[in-house]
Design a protein around this motif. Structure first.
Motif, PDB file in Angstrom:
ATOM      1  N   ARG A 170       5.498  -3.269   5.746  1.00  0.00           N
ATOM      2  CA  ARG A 170       4.645  -2.259   6.394  1.00  0.00           C
ATOM      3  C   ARG A 170       4.997  -0.854   5.887  1.00  0.00           C
ATOM      4  O   ARG A 170       4.124  -0.005   5.694  1.00  0.00           O
ATOM      5  CB  ARG A 170       4.783  -2.354   7.919  1.00  0.00           C
ATOM      6  N   VAL A 171       6.266  -0.617   5.666  1.00  0.00           N
ATOM      7  CA  VAL A 171       6.672   0.685   5.111  1.00  0.00           C
ATOM      8  C   VAL A 171       6.074   0.839   3.713  1.00  0.00           C
ATOM      9  O   VAL A 171       5.537   1.894   3.345  1.00  0.00           O
ATOM     10  CB  VAL A 171       8.215   0.804   5.039  1.00  0.00           C
ATOM     11  N   ARG A 172       6.121  -0.234   2.957  1.00  0.00           N
ATOM     12  CA  ARG A 172       5.603  -0.202   1.589  1.00  0.00           C
ATOM     13  C   ARG A 172       4.100   0.095   1.586  1.00  0.00           C
ATOM     14  O   ARG A 172       3.617   0.902   0.774  1.00  0.00           O
ATOM     15  CB  ARG A 172       5.878  -1.559   0.943  1.00  0.00           C
ATOM     16  N   GLY A 230       2.545   1.705   3.900  1.00  0.00           N
ATOM     17  CA  GLY A 230       2.412   3.117   4.302  1.00  0.00           C
ATOM     18  C   GLY A 230       2.637   4.049   3.112  1.00  0.00           C
ATOM     19  O   GLY A 230       1.935   5.054   2.951  1.00  0.00           O
ATOM     20  N   LEU A 231       3.589   3.695   2.261  1.00  0.00           N
ATOM     21  CA  LEU A 231       3.841   4.507   1.065  1.00  0.00           C
ATOM     22  C   LEU A 231       2.659   4.406   0.098  1.00  0.00           C
ATOM     23  O   LEU A 231       2.233   5.413  -0.481  1.00  0.00           O
ATOM     24  CB  LEU A 231       5.129   4.042   0.381  1.00  0.00           C
ATOM     25  N   ARG A 282      -0.410   3.883   0.824  1.00  0.00           N
ATOM     26  CA  ARG A 282      -1.530   4.701   1.354  1.00  0.00           C
ATOM     27  C   ARG A 282      -1.327   6.175   1.043  1.00  0.00           C
ATOM     28  O   ARG A 282      -2.273   6.936   0.927  1.00  0.00           O
ATOM     29  CB  ARG A 282      -1.645   4.511   2.875  1.00  0.00           C
ATOM     30  N   ARG A 283      -0.065   6.562   0.895  1.00  0.00           N
ATOM     31  CA  ARG A 283       0.240   7.976   0.577  1.00  0.00           C
ATOM     32  C   ARG A 283       0.384   8.193  -0.931  1.00  0.00           C
ATOM     33  O   ARG A 283       0.877   9.240  -1.365  1.00  0.00           O
ATOM     34  CB  ARG A 283       1.517   8.404   1.315  1.00  0.00           C
ATOM     35  N   ALA A 306       6.937  11.149   2.086  1.00  0.00           N
ATOM     36  CA  ALA A 306       6.022  10.028   2.369  1.00  0.00           C
ATOM     37  C   ALA A 306       6.770   8.905   3.080  1.00  0.00           C
ATOM     38  O   ALA A 306       6.239   8.290   4.014  1.00  0.00           O
ATOM     39  CB  ALA A 306       5.409   9.523   1.066  1.00  0.00           C
ATOM     40  N   LEU A 307       8.016   8.656   2.665  1.00  0.00           N
ATOM     41  CA  LEU A 307       8.806   7.605   3.307  1.00  0.00           C
ATOM     42  C   LEU A 307       9.084   7.979   4.766  1.00  0.00           C
ATOM     43  O   LEU A 307       8.927   7.143   5.672  1.00  0.00           O
ATOM     44  CB  LEU A 307      10.109   7.404   2.524  1.00  0.00           C
ATOM     45  N   ASP A 353       7.274   9.927   6.644  1.00  0.00           N
ATOM     46  CA  ASP A 353       6.004   9.836   7.373  1.00  0.00           C
ATOM     47  C   ASP A 353       5.639   8.374   7.668  1.00  0.00           C
ATOM     48  O   ASP A 353       5.177   8.043   8.757  1.00  0.00           O
ATOM     49  CB  ASP A 353       4.868  10.483   6.566  1.00  0.00           C
ATOM     50  N   ALA A 354       5.853   7.511   6.678  1.00  0.00           N
ATOM     51  CA  ALA A 354       5.514   6.090   6.874  1.00  0.00           C
ATOM     52  C   ALA A 354       6.382   5.500   7.980  1.00  0.00           C
ATOM     53  O   ALA A 354       5.897   4.729   8.829  1.00  0.00           O
ATOM     54  CB  ALA A 354       5.712   5.324   5.569  1.00  0.00           C
ATOM     55  N   GLU A 409       5.243   6.845  11.373  1.00  0.00           N
ATOM     56  CA  GLU A 409       3.992   6.188  11.771  1.00  0.00           C
ATOM     57  C   GLU A 409       4.289   4.812  12.387  1.00  0.00           C
ATOM     58  O   GLU A 409       3.750   4.455  13.432  1.00  0.00           O
ATOM     59  CB  GLU A 409       3.124   6.028  10.521  1.00  0.00           C
TER      60      GLU A 409
END
Ligand SMILES: Cc1ncc(COP(=O)(O)O)c(C=O)c1O
Length: 370
Positions: free
Chosen positions: A288-290, A292-293, A295-296, A352-353, A355-356, A359
């Motif tokens: 999920r973190v990946r 999120g990254l 997406r950024r 970004a990390l 923020d992910a 989130e």
């Protein structure tokens, strides 16, 4: 990298192209000499890729059916596949929870009376605790092969990767710290007879000085191309500068991530020079973190999502749980790392990390509240 190196190699590259001396010859001999000197060994033998380097080294050392070879399970599959392709049996060792590398303890646990060798993998660009590993290997009377595919120029107590074992195997796959314009690899060793044997095996079994159709061994075709050798010689002149840049970028990542909750940065030995082929961290809910990254706009990798002993063609060699590597495989995340990355780009990745992760934390708080 190609743009940076092209002016230095253009003349030799075009001369080789027009001269049609594609296989072997002075460019290969000259790179081999330079690479051996760089690694602190007396010999280097260019081969077609890092996987062949491993397989040919094992065969040249006389390892085959009935023999066991210890390999860490947290590595690229080629390390273990080479053992199987040589006819031997891999015995998988777990890794340190801190460095994600094999330890003297995990090596000891994997030894049996049939163990003939260990492949020590300098994964991500870092050498493991070499004194302890070499002591265990010496005590057990087994051969030592280094898989240095990710560790060009890495050091342990001032000694370069490649100079510790009976032989060491390098990959020059384009994405490696020293990468060719295609596949390439090398075996380095200070045992002249071993170098001769690898060279013969990689050249259809022709011993040194043999005539073209005189074959002393059953070999294969795994030679380093002259054009690749020219590219590698050109890039070798830049390697230390590029490595220095990787080290600086890693220091920035470490600084930026030091107070980032939820990110574990693997340990680095103060006795070594980590050359940061990869900058790999650990996070929970990695996928999920990946996402999120992604997406950024930040591309990441996973090295490696499945430990070797859990890969379908190798499962038959798995004889016990390897809990550290199994746990880590679900958490590993490689952040962008290459010499031409900028400090500002490292900052963007770290933001970004953060923020992910924030989130994800907000999502789980929301789920808890519902
Ligand atoms: C640790 C390790 N061993 C072996 C290899 C195999 O090298 P190659 O891709 O050149 O066959 C690689 C690279 O892909 C690697 O990372």
């Amino acid at each position: 990298m190609t743009r940076e190196v092209w002016p230095a190699i253009e003349r030799d590259y075009l001369a080789c192209l027009h001269g049609a001396g594609y296989i072997g010859g002075p460019p290969v001999a000259s790179f081999e000499q330079a690479w051996a000197a760089y690694c602190g060994t007396s010999h280097a033998v260019g081969v077609a890729n890092g996987t062949d380097a491993l397989e040919l080294t094992l065969i040249a050392l006389g390892i085959g059916p009935g023999d066991e070879v210890v390999v860490p399970t947290n590595t690229f599959i080629a390390t273990a596949a080479a053992v199987v392709r040589a006819g031997a049996t891999p015995r998988f060792a777990d890794v340190s929870d801190d460095t994600l590398l094999m330890t003297p303890g995990t090596l000891s646990e994997a030894l049996t009376p049939r163990t003939r060798a260990v492949v020590i993998v300098h994964l991500y660009g870092q050498l493991p605790e070499m004194a302890g590993l070499l002591a265990v290997a010496a005590q057990a009377g087994i051969l030592v092969i280094e898989d240095a595919a990710q560790a060009h120029g890495a050091e342990w107590h001032g000694r370069r990767a490649g100079g510790f074992g009976d032989a060491a195997c390098f990959s020059f796959y384009p994405g490696k710290n020293l990468g060719a314009f295609g596949d390439a690899g090398a075996v380095v060793t200070s045992r002249p007879e071993l170098a001769d044997r690898v060279r013969a095996l990689a050249n259809h079994g022709r011993a040194s000085g043999a005539a073209h159709y005189e074959h002393d061994y059953l070999g294969t075709n795994s030679r380093l191309d002259a054009l690749q050798a020219i590219a590698l010689s050109g890039k070798l002149a830049r390697l230390d500068a590029w490595t220095q840049r990787r080290i600086e970028l890693a220091a920035r990542y470490r600084h930026r991530l030091s107070d980032q909750a939820g990110v574990q940065v693997p340990g680095v030995s103060p006795s070594g020079r980590h050359v940061y082929h990869l900058f790999t961290v650990r996070v929970a809910a990695r996928d999920r973190v990946r996402a999120g990254l992604a997406r950024r706009g930040v591309e990441t990798g996973i090295h490696y999502p499945v430990p070797c002993h859990r890969q379908p063609p190798l499962r038959r060699f798995a004889d016990r749980p390897l809990p550290v590597a199994e746990q880590a495989a679900g958490e590993l995340l490689s952040l962008p790392m290459f010499p031409h990355l900028t400090e500002a780009q490292v900052d963007v990745v770290c933001e970004a990390l953060g923020d992910a992760l924030a989130e994800l934390a907000a999502d789980s708080e929301l789920a808890d509240a519902q």
